[in-house]
Enzyme design. Sequence first.
Site, PDB file in Angstrom:
ATOM      1  N   THR A  71       1.863 -15.268 -12.881  1.00 15.03           N
ATOM      2  CA  THR A  71       2.273 -14.159 -12.402  1.00 15.03           C
ATOM      3  C   THR A  71       3.511 -13.508 -13.213  1.00 15.03           C
ATOM      4  OG1 THR A  71       3.863 -15.143 -10.779  1.00 15.03           O
ATOM      5  CG2 THR A  71       1.852 -14.643 -10.159  1.00 15.03           C
ATOM      6  N   GLU A  90       5.673  -9.800  -8.468  1.00 13.94           N
ATOM      7  CA  GLU A  90       4.744 -10.454  -9.449  1.00 13.94           C
ATOM      8  C   GLU A  90       3.361 -10.164  -9.556  1.00 13.94           C
ATOM      9  OE1 GLU A  90       5.307 -14.831  -8.803  1.00 13.94           O
ATOM     10  OE2 GLU A  90       7.152 -14.590  -7.730  1.00 13.94           O
ATOM     11  N   HIS A 108      -7.261 -10.888 -16.763  1.00 11.95           N
ATOM     12  CA  HIS A 108      -7.568 -10.914 -18.175  1.00 11.95           C
ATOM     13  C   HIS A 108      -6.849 -12.156 -19.046  1.00 11.95           C
ATOM     14  CE1 HIS A 108      -8.153  -9.001 -22.400  1.00 11.95           C
ATOM     15  NE2 HIS A 108      -7.093  -9.743 -22.680  1.00 11.95           N
ATOM     16  N   TYR A 118       6.608 -12.570 -22.382  1.00 12.27           N
ATOM     17  CA  TYR A 118       8.212 -12.504 -21.737  1.00 12.27           C
ATOM     18  C   TYR A 118       8.837 -11.336 -22.626  1.00 12.27           C
ATOM     19  CZ  TYR A 118       7.602 -16.543 -18.723  1.00 12.27           C
ATOM     20  OH  TYR A 118       7.059 -17.478 -17.844  1.00 12.27           O
ATOM     21  N   ARG A 170      -3.766  -7.883   1.796  1.00  9.79           N
ATOM     22  CA  ARG A 170      -3.114  -8.672   3.035  1.00  9.79           C
ATOM     23  C   ARG A 170      -1.747  -9.083   3.005  1.00  9.79           C
ATOM     24  NH1 ARG A 170      -1.660 -13.796   1.280  1.00  9.79           N
ATOM     25  NH2 ARG A 170      -2.687 -14.637  -1.003  1.00  9.79           N
TER      26      ARG A 170
HETATM   27  P1  ADP Z   1       7.331 -17.392 -14.497  1.00 14.76           P
HETATM   28  O1  ADP Z   1       7.714 -18.258 -13.344  1.00 14.76           O
HETATM   29  O2  ADP Z   1       8.160 -17.534 -15.482  1.00 14.76           O
HETATM   30  O3  ADP Z   1       7.158 -16.026 -13.822  1.00 14.76           O
HETATM   31  P2  ADP Z   1       4.388 -18.048 -14.507  1.00 14.76           P
HETATM   32  O4  ADP Z   1       3.864 -19.379 -14.381  1.00 14.76           O
HETATM   33  O5  ADP Z   1       4.260 -17.344 -13.230  1.00 14.76           O
HETATM   34  O6  ADP Z   1       6.010 -18.113 -14.998  1.00 14.76           O
HETATM   35  O7  ADP Z   1       3.612 -17.547 -15.785  1.00 14.76           O
HETATM   36  C1  ADP Z   1       3.924 -16.084 -15.920  1.00 14.76           C
HETATM   37  C2  ADP Z   1       4.112 -15.803 -17.499  1.00 14.76           C
HETATM   38  O8  ADP Z   1       2.753 -16.280 -17.985  1.00 14.76           O
HETATM   39  C3  ADP Z   1       4.165 -14.090 -17.660  1.00 14.76           C
HETATM   40  O9  ADP Z   1       5.468 -13.826 -17.791  1.00 14.76           O
HETATM   41  C4  ADP Z   1       3.514 -13.966 -18.953  1.00 14.76           C
HETATM   42  O10 ADP Z   1       4.170 -14.166 -20.140  1.00 14.76           O
HETATM   43  C5  ADP Z   1       2.336 -15.064 -18.946  1.00 14.76           C
HETATM   44  N1  ADP Z   1       0.916 -14.650 -18.641  1.00 14.76           N
HETATM   45  C6  ADP Z   1      -0.136 -15.184 -19.462  1.00 14.76           C
HETATM   46  N2  ADP Z   1      -1.379 -14.618 -19.080  1.00 14.76           N
HETATM   47  C7  ADP Z   1      -0.748 -13.893 -17.985  1.00 14.76           C
HETATM   48  C8  ADP Z   1      -1.595 -13.135 -17.079  1.00 14.76           C
HETATM   49  N3  ADP Z   1      -3.064 -12.916 -17.067  1.00 14.76           N
HETATM   50  N4  ADP Z   1      -1.112 -12.592 -15.922  1.00 14.76           N
HETATM   51  C9  ADP Z   1       0.368 -12.566 -15.925  1.00 14.76           C
HETATM   52  N5  ADP Z   1       1.169 -13.310 -16.810  1.00 14.76           N
HETATM   53  C10 ADP Z   1       0.475 -13.994 -17.936  1.00 14.76           C
HETATM   54 MG    MG Z   2       5.610 -15.582 -12.137  1.00 11.20          MG
END
Ligand code: ADP
Ligand code: MG
Length: 147
Positions: free
Chosen positions: A26, A78, A83, A90, A103
């Site tokens: 997310t 988030e 995709h 980041y 929901r």
């Molecule tokens: P964080 O706690 O840093 O948000 P996550 O495990 O939630 O870590 O991973 C989020 C990161 O994954 C995003 O910031 C983005 O860089 C990367 N990412 C890769 N693919 C996706 C996707 N399909 N949707 C959202 N984020 C993605």
């Molecule tokens: Mg996240």
Amino acid sequence: GPLPFACRGEVVRGFGRGSRQLGVPTANFSDQVVESFPSDIPTGVYYGWASVGNGDVHKMVLSIGWNPFYKNIKKSVETHIIHNFKEDFYGEILSVVVIGYIRSEKNFNSLEALISAIKEDIEEAKRQLDLPEHLKLKDDFFHLLEG
Ligand code: ADP
Ligand code: MG
């Protein structure tokens, strides 16, 4: 109501609560962007359209929740984009148009229950976003962001 709601902002690091390990990374918005969301918008899971940088517009699910890091007095927003990205993004600008509600926020008894709820959310988002009135908002994506 406040929907559809369009917004853009930088993708920041979250707390690594394991969403990537669950197969649903997310992308987190900064506190500043979260504060620009309508304050009366209910917490829960939403569907809509999203794009990263100048990239294509994809289906997404977005959750608005109480942020445990701030003792649940601040919200977090988030976005899981439906995709497969080759790399993390980041620091890039994420643009979203939030269209509909799926929901309310829930607590789950098990990881399995959480994962199956997220998978259902994603399937519901895919179905909703294939409806003509929602596909139309994909065409209007950049206009909605410009306000
Ligand atoms: P964080 O706690 O840093 O948000 P996550 O495990 O939630 O870590 O991973 C989020 C990161 O994954 C995003 O910031 C983005 O860089 C990367 N990412 C890769 N693919 C996706 C996707 N399909 N949707 C959202 N984020 C993605
Ligand atoms: Mg996240």
